[in-house]
Design an enzyme around this catalytic site. Structure first.
Site, PDB file in Angstrom:
ATOM      1  N   GLY A  21      -4.508  41.605  -4.979  1.00 16.00           N
ATOM      2  CA  GLY A  21      -3.696  40.973  -6.010  1.00 16.00           C
ATOM      3  C   GLY A  21      -4.328  39.796  -6.720  1.00 16.00           C
ATOM      4  N   SER A  22      -5.666  39.723  -6.735  1.00 16.08           N
ATOM      5  CA  SER A  22      -6.267  38.587  -7.451  1.00 16.08           C
ATOM      6  C   SER A  22      -6.029  38.708  -8.962  1.00 16.08           C
ATOM      7  CB  SER A  22      -7.763  38.462  -7.135  1.00 16.08           C
ATOM      8  OG  SER A  22      -8.500  39.494  -7.741  1.00 16.08           O
ATOM      9  N   HIS A 115     -10.421  48.316 -14.846  1.00 15.99           N
ATOM     10  CA  HIS A 115     -11.308  49.106 -13.985  1.00 15.99           C
ATOM     11  C   HIS A 115     -12.673  48.413 -13.899  1.00 15.99           C
ATOM     12  CE1 HIS A 115     -12.784  52.642 -11.944  1.00 15.99           C
ATOM     13  NE2 HIS A 115     -13.863  52.590 -12.702  1.00 15.99           N
TER      14      HIS A 115
END
Ligand code: GRF
Length: 194
Positions: A21-22, A115
């Protein structure tokens, strides 16, 4: 007099995560700034153990874990909940499930993904290891719209980074992740700036 640039109505946004979750943390911080087009109203995870779930808790944002063992059931419930919360935009941030065609159709051009490669190269998993194995000189990250094929939707913005000699995949991952945090914000500004 110079017209001030601002965002009158912020876009109610949901972020989907599966892990650390950075990127979510970075998006939450961005959404709390003055000049931001988004307001994060909801966080979704398919994984109840996702470390990133600490961020909605910390920032007091509504969140929910959905069980994807039955994917179509999970998606129906998610769509219902998103509608209830009037969510207009979805940011995928390390979300490890592929959304169905039907789901994506309901949010056409309103789902973004990040991505860690220079798409269309190196779609899918283990990007950094594959990049290094091929002795690439450069890699990077991409923010794109989501369509029904993996990592294949229209590209919004990319950042290229140079790979150092003898750089290992962990170091490359760290370097690119730092750039991802900058790029996701830029992508949102690019799409939604007045
Ligand atoms: C990022 O590298 C993102 O590009 C990829 O998954 C990773 C998620 O990292 N899709 P985090 O959970 O945001 O820290």
């Amino acid at each position: 007099m110079k017209k001030s640039v601002g965002f009158k109505k912020k876009i109610d946004t949901a972020v989907f995560i599966s892990g650390k979750g950075s990127n979510l943390k970075n998006l939450i911080k961005f959404s709390l700034q003055k000049k931001t087009p988004i307001k994060i109203q909801y966080v979704i995870s398919n994984n109840k153990k996702a470390a990133g779930l600490r961020y909605p808790k910390k920032y007091n944002i509504d969140y929910k874990v959905y069980n994807f063992l039955n994917k179509s059931k999970a998606e129906i419930q998610i769509l219902k909940d998103l509608k209830k919360k009037k969510i207009k935009l979805i940011c995928l941030a390390g979300f490890m499930k592929l959304l169905s065609k039907n789901f994506i159709r309901k949010f056409r051009y309103r789902i973004l993904n990040i991505h860690p490669s220079l798409l269309p190269k190196y779609k899918g998993l283990n990007t950094h290891k594959r990049v290094l194995k091929n002795n690439e000189k450069f890699s990077g990250c991409t923010v794109h719209f989501v369509n029904s094929k993996l990592d294949s939707g229209k590209i919004i913005i990319q950042k290229k980074v140079k790979i150092k000699k003898n750089e290992n995949h962990k170091a490359l991952e760290k370097k690119i992740l730092k750039q991802e945090h900058i790029l996701y914000k830029k992508a949102l500004m690019k799409i939604f700036s007045p």
